[in-house]
Design a protein around this motif. Structure first.
Motif, short mmCIF file in Angstrom:
data_model
loop_
_atom_site.label_atom_id
_atom_site.label_comp_id
_atom_site.label_asym_id
_atom_site.label_seq_id
_atom_site.Cartn_x
_atom_site.Cartn_y
_atom_site.Cartn_z
N GLY A 24 0.72 -1.09 0.11
CA GLY A 24 0.14 -0.01 -0.08
C GLY A 24 0.72 1.20 0.11
N SER B 293 -4.40 -2.07 1.41
CA SER B 293 -4.62 -0.74 1.39
C SER B 293 -4.79 0.08 -0.16
CB SER B 293 -3.62 0.10 2.24
OG SER B 293 -3.95 1.50 2.66
N TYR C 281 -0.19 3.09 11.14
CA TYR C 281 -0.57 1.98 10.52
C TYR C 281 -1.01 0.95 11.53
CZ TYR C 281 1.45 4.16 6.65
OH TYR C 281 1.98 5.19 5.68
N HIS D 5 -4.06 -1.75 10.86
CA HIS D 5 -4.12 -1.81 9.50
C HIS D 5 -2.98 -2.53 8.79
CE1 HIS D 5 -4.99 -0.10 5.51
NE2 HIS D 5 -3.99 0.29 5.36
#
Length: 239
Positions: free
Chosen positions: A9, A77, A146, A219
């Motif tokens: 990501g 992501s 994150y 995440h």
């Protein structure tokens, strides 16, 4: 055995999949972890023209030049934007799509459209460097953004995170082979905290199909829970 292409990501690089790739390779799978142009070890290739299409082309190139077929294409992501575009470019080379706590766009959408509030917050710290507007600038504890809290892992990430060109986030996805693209099986591996913000119909359909995996972590789940992510990917492969 399966062939995986793991796409990172924003602000990351192929390095973020190190532990997941080790587990998958240890189980006999073929794994590719490309880094997108202008990021990670390819940061020296950054230029004002880098955008979403550039990154879609990066992954399309991996599929073609490595002559890969029946690939399980995984995007984390922002990587959800990239794998959707790459599968649209080369649907004959992709067997399945896996969205790893990722954006799930449709034709004509940008990441700004998909995650407007998050992207607006990211742009508050934008800076223009050598003609490129950059966001997601790394700092000492950037990994906490994150969902990473381990001090050793934060230090490891701090040496590897790179700023990301804003153009990638505001460019709309241009799909050309939608019938073939949307016929591909899709799985979703997501963090528990993001489930409430996701399309309830998409979540329900994925759960019903046995293609929804929920992991209670931050995440960057490929970094914080590599075993759980690898296990979910191997379940996708076996299905």
């Amino acid at each position: 055995m399966a062939t995986f292409v793991l796409v990172h990501g924003g602000g990351h690089g192929g390095w973020c999949y190190r532990s997941v790739a080790q587990i998958l390779r240890g189980a006999g799978h073929e794994v590719h972890t490309p880094t997108l142009t202008g990021l990670g070890e390819r940061a020296h290739l950054l230029h004002p023209g880098v955008d979403l299409d550039t990154h879609i082309g990066d992954i399309d190139g991996v599929l073609r030049y490595e002559d890969l077929t029946d690939v399980i294409l995984v995007g984390h992501s922002y990587g959800g934007m990239v794998i959707t575009g790459a599968a649209d470019r080369a649907p004959n080379r992709v067997g399945q799509l896996v969205y790893l706590d990722a954006a799930t766009p449709v034709n004509g959408q940008s990441l700004v459209d998909v995650a407007g509030d998050i992207m607006a917050a990211a742009r508050l710290d934008s800076r223009v460097v050598d003609g490129v507007e950059l966001v997601l600038h790394p700092f000492a504890e950037a990994g906490m953004f994150y969902g990473v809290t381990d001090p050793e892992v934060l230090a490891w990430m701090a040496d590897r995170l790179t700023p990301h060109p804003w153009r990638c986030f505001e460019q709309a996805l241009d799909l050309r082979n939608e019938a073939e693209l949307w016929a591909l099986p899709q799985s979703h591996i997501v963090c528990s905290s993001t489930v409430p913000s996701r399309d309830p119909e998409l979540v329900a359909a994925a759960r019903t199909a046995g293609r929804f995996f929920e992991i209670d972590t931050g995440h960057d789940l490929m970094i914080t829970e590599p075993r759980a992510v690898a296990d979910a990917l191997m379940q996708v492969a076996s299905a």
